[in-house]
Design an enzyme around this catalytic site. Structure first.
Site, PDB file in Angstrom:
ATOM      1  N   GLU A  44       0.836  -1.199   0.000  1.00  0.00           N
ATOM      2  CA  GLU A  44       0.000   0.000   0.000  1.00  0.00           C
ATOM      3  C   GLU A  44       0.874   1.253   0.000  1.00  0.00           C
ATOM      4  O   GLU A  44       1.971   1.251   0.556  1.00  0.00           O
ATOM      5  CB  GLU A  44      -0.903   0.005   1.238  1.00  0.00           C
ATOM      6  CG  GLU A  44      -1.809  -1.216   1.301  1.00  0.00           C
ATOM      7  CD  GLU A  44      -2.852  -1.163   2.412  1.00  0.00           C
ATOM      8  OE1 GLU A  44      -3.906  -1.774   2.223  1.00  0.00           O
ATOM      9  OE2 GLU A  44      -2.631  -0.528   3.452  1.00  0.00           O
ATOM     10  N   CYS A  77       3.658   8.524   0.534  1.00  0.00           N
ATOM     11  CA  CYS A  77       4.209   7.681   1.598  1.00  0.00           C
ATOM     12  C   CYS A  77       4.365   6.285   1.003  1.00  0.00           C
ATOM     13  O   CYS A  77       3.379   5.667   0.604  1.00  0.00           O
ATOM     14  CB  CYS A  77       3.240   7.663   2.780  1.00  0.00           C
ATOM     15  SG  CYS A  77       3.729   6.508   4.076  1.00  0.00           S
ATOM     16  N   CYS A 123       6.589  -6.646   7.580  1.00  0.00           N
ATOM     17  CA  CYS A 123       7.680  -6.083   8.382  1.00  0.00           C
ATOM     18  C   CYS A 123       7.992  -7.070   9.495  1.00  0.00           C
ATOM     19  O   CYS A 123       7.092  -7.665  10.064  1.00  0.00           O
ATOM     20  CB  CYS A 123       7.243  -4.739   8.985  1.00  0.00           C
ATOM     21  SG  CYS A 123       8.533  -3.938   9.968  1.00  0.00           S
ATOM     22  N   CYS A 173       6.161  -4.286  15.937  1.00  0.00           N
ATOM     23  CA  CYS A 173       5.759  -3.323  16.973  1.00  0.00           C
ATOM     24  C   CYS A 173       4.290  -3.581  17.335  1.00  0.00           C
ATOM     25  O   CYS A 173       3.461  -3.818  16.454  1.00  0.00           O
ATOM     26  CB  CYS A 173       5.945  -1.893  16.466  1.00  0.00           C
ATOM     27  SG  CYS A 173       7.635  -1.579  15.939  1.00  0.00           S
ATOM     28  N   CYS A 202       1.196  -1.600  15.561  1.00  0.00           N
ATOM     29  CA  CYS A 202       1.222  -1.334  14.114  1.00  0.00           C
ATOM     30  C   CYS A 202       0.658  -2.500  13.301  1.00  0.00           C
ATOM     31  O   CYS A 202       0.942  -3.660  13.595  1.00  0.00           O
ATOM     32  CB  CYS A 202       2.675  -1.065  13.709  1.00  0.00           C
ATOM     33  SG  CYS A 202       2.919  -0.878  11.942  1.00  0.00           S
ATOM     34  N   CYS A 233      -0.689   6.513   9.715  1.00  0.00           N
ATOM     35  CA  CYS A 233       0.517   5.814  10.184  1.00  0.00           C
ATOM     36  C   CYS A 233       0.159   4.504  10.850  1.00  0.00           C
ATOM     37  O   CYS A 233      -0.720   4.445  11.709  1.00  0.00           O
ATOM     38  CB  CYS A 233       1.243   6.658  11.231  1.00  0.00           C
ATOM     39  SG  CYS A 233       1.778   8.223  10.620  1.00  0.00           S
TER      40      CYS A 233
HETATM   41  N1  SAH Z   1       9.129   1.047   9.984  1.00  0.00           N
HETATM   42  C1  SAH Z   1       9.371   2.421  10.054  1.00  0.00           C
HETATM   43  C2  SAH Z   1       8.551   3.236   9.072  1.00  0.00           C
HETATM   44  C3  SAH Z   1       7.097   2.863   8.906  1.00  0.00           C
HETATM   45  S1  SAH Z   1       5.982   3.143  10.221  1.00  0.00           S
HETATM   46  C4  SAH Z   1       9.166   2.938  11.457  1.00  0.00           C
HETATM   47  O1  SAH Z   1       8.636   2.208  12.277  1.00  0.00           O
HETATM   48  O2  SAH Z   1       9.569   4.058  11.717  1.00  0.00           O
HETATM   49  C5  SAH Z   1       5.623   4.877  10.131  1.00  0.00           C
HETATM   50  C6  SAH Z   1       5.289   5.505  11.486  1.00  0.00           C
HETATM   51  O3  SAH Z   1       3.986   5.122  11.968  1.00  0.00           O
HETATM   52  C7  SAH Z   1       6.249   5.078  12.591  1.00  0.00           C
HETATM   53  O4  SAH Z   1       6.619   6.190  13.362  1.00  0.00           O
HETATM   54  C8  SAH Z   1       5.397   4.121  13.380  1.00  0.00           C
HETATM   55  O5  SAH Z   1       5.878   3.916  14.662  1.00  0.00           O
HETATM   56  C9  SAH Z   1       4.048   4.795  13.339  1.00  0.00           C
HETATM   57  N2  SAH Z   1       2.932   3.941  13.705  1.00  0.00           N
HETATM   58  C10 SAH Z   1       2.820   2.608  13.579  1.00  0.00           C
HETATM   59  N3  SAH Z   1       1.619   2.188  14.033  1.00  0.00           N
HETATM   60  C11 SAH Z   1       0.951   3.288  14.452  1.00  0.00           C
HETATM   61  C12 SAH Z   1      -0.339   3.513  14.988  1.00  0.00           C
HETATM   62  N4  SAH Z   1      -1.196   2.522  15.191  1.00  0.00           N
HETATM   63  N5  SAH Z   1      -0.684   4.781  15.294  1.00  0.00           N
HETATM   64  C13 SAH Z   1       0.178   5.809  15.073  1.00  0.00           C
HETATM   65  N6  SAH Z   1       1.390   5.663  14.548  1.00  0.00           N
HETATM   66  C14 SAH Z   1       1.790   4.411  14.243  1.00  0.00           C
HETATM   67 FE1  SF4 Z   2       7.467  -2.259  11.157  1.00  0.00          FE
HETATM   68 FE2  SF4 Z   2       5.238  -1.004  11.892  1.00  0.00          FE
HETATM   69 FE3  SF4 Z   2       7.235  -1.295  13.626  1.00  0.00          FE
HETATM   70 FE4  SF4 Z   2       7.499   0.384  11.544  1.00  0.00          FE
HETATM   71  S1  SF4 Z   2       6.039   0.571  13.234  1.00  0.00           S
HETATM   72  S2  SF4 Z   2       8.996  -1.108  12.294  1.00  0.00           S
HETATM   73  S3  SF4 Z   2       6.350  -0.732   9.978  1.00  0.00           S
HETATM   74  S4  SF4 Z   2       6.025  -2.967  12.735  1.00  0.00           S
END
Ligand code: SAH
Ligand code: SF4
Length: 350
Positions: free
Chosen positions: A92, A105, A112, A116, A119, A333
């Site tokens: 996406e 974006c 991934c 986390c 996410c 995000c």
């Molecule tokens: N993997 C990289 C880039 C992609 S995620 C990273 O983690 O930085 C892009 C951003 O969205 C990151 O700052 C991530 O922590 C944030 N993010 C992920 N899940 C989210 C959520 N449920 N609500 C708000 N931000 C989120």
């Molecule tokens: Fe991967 Fe989502 Fe963590 Fe970014 S925030 S490193 S995309 S699992």
């Protein structure tokens, strides 16, 4: 014979490939320009002889993104694309319109592996890395589909760019090439969850990009619960790497902080965050946590978000709350996912 990913070639690689086909030098720039123009078929290279196009077709492939679904936000005109890649995988990307132009974006991996807790992108682990050409294709498709020029790119979609280091670096070189998309590195942000080894390697390139660090918590115990990567490299190691990175690049660093109610939104967190960031030239982006149906995290209420921001500012830290775009189409995000197919089947927005 495995076909060549010709769109991932830089000018020097393309030149040596074309030389091996006994082609004259002037073809290199011509073909490079075509490859970055958004064409999806070698026959669209109208000033290239058919005989050469046929050779290219036989030996190479074009890593295109096929639009399988397009969601347009009714709130802010943000567009989320679900693309299918040559091997059937789905990714996406999101196109956003700001006063200064269009930002895309992009995803850097299918899935991934960082996992986390908050996410959606990591829910099913990592499937594969994206090639530089597949990162470029996401931008080109958004441009041609809307007849626009994209001015900014954020590597903040699905995937961890520093876990796909070489391809991400190659992408940065290609996307900023003035014979290609020519998007200046100053208009590009790369976001990482804190892969310290990658930050150190990236510093050596001294790209004038904006490095974004997904910090999300100022205490190791909270951060380790949210992000597995913190067990590998803790906050101190991460911030030391940021300091080293800044010493080389002199660029301001952006820290992302997803505010989750009852997890990382206390006054104590705000004060500690301000304390650990002292001395780093930075900006904190507060992101009210976006909903992901597989977890139960919620964003704090508006008053709490505001109070957190004000507390940072009072403590001398630059902070803003990120505007949520595409909230009605799961384009914010952390909401981009690999199993786009499942989302499409359950969807009735278009
Ligand atoms: N993997 C990289 C880039 C992609 S995620 C990273 O983690 O930085 C892009 C951003 O969205 C990151 O700052 C991530 O922590 C944030 N993010 C992920 N899940 C989210 C959520 N449920 N609500 C708000 N931000 C989120
Ligand atoms: Fe991967 Fe989502 Fe963590 Fe970014 S925030 S490193 S995309 S699992």
């Amino acid at each position: 014979m495995e076909k060549i990913d010709i769109r991932s070639y830089d000018l020097a690689e393309l030149e040596s490939f074309l030389t091996s086909l006994s082609q004259p030098k002037f073809r290199t720039k011509q073909i490079f320009k075509w490859l970055h123009s958004g064409i999806e078929d070698f026959d669209q290279m109208t000033n290239i002889p058919k005989s050469l196009r046929d050779i290219l077709k036989e030996k190479c492939y074009l890593a295109n993104c096929k639009i399988v679904k397009k969601f347009v936000s009714q709130i802010d005109a943000t567009v989320k694309y679900v693309y299918q890649l040559f091997d059937g995988e789905y990714i996406e990307s999101v196109l956003m319109k700001y006063e200064h132009g269009y930002t895309v974006c992009i995803s850097t991996q299918v899935g991934c592996r960082m996992g986390c807790s908050f996410c959606a992108s990591g829910l099913w682990g990592l499937c594969r890395n994206l090639t530089p050409s597949e990162m470029l294709a996401q931008i080109m498709k958004a441009q041609t589909d809307n007849n626009i020029r994209v001015s900014n790119v954020v590597m903040m979609g699905m995937g961890e760019p520093l876990d796909n280091f070489d391809n991400s670096v190659k992408f940065l070189k290609l996307v900023s090439d003035d014979e290609g998309l020519n998007i200046g590195l100053r208009h590009i942000s790369l976001s990482t969850s804190g892969v310290v080894s990658g930050i150190k390697k990236l510093a050596k390139y001294n790209f004038p990009i904006t490095l974004s660090i997904s910090l999300h918590a100022p205490f190791d115990d909270i951060r380790s619960d949210m992000m597995k990567v913190n067990k590998r490299w803790n906050i101190e190691e991460l911030l030391n790497a940021c300091r080293e990175y800044q010493a080389v690049t002199t660029r301001r660093i952006s820290f992302e902080y997803a505010l989750i109610s009852g997890v990382n939104d206390s006054n104590e967190c705000a004060d500690k965050l301000a304390k650990i960031l002292k001395g780093i030239m930075c900006h904190v982006n507060l992101i009210p946590a976006n909903p992901v149906k597989e977890n139960s995290f919620e964003k704090p209420n508006l008053a709490k978000i505001h109070a957190f921001k004000e507390r940072l500012i009072y403590n001398g830290i630059n902070a803003t709350v990120r505007r949520t775009l595409g909230a009605d189409i799961d384009a914010s995000c952390g909401q981009l996912r690999r199993k786009a197919k499942e989302v499409m089947l359950n969807d009735n927005t278009q």
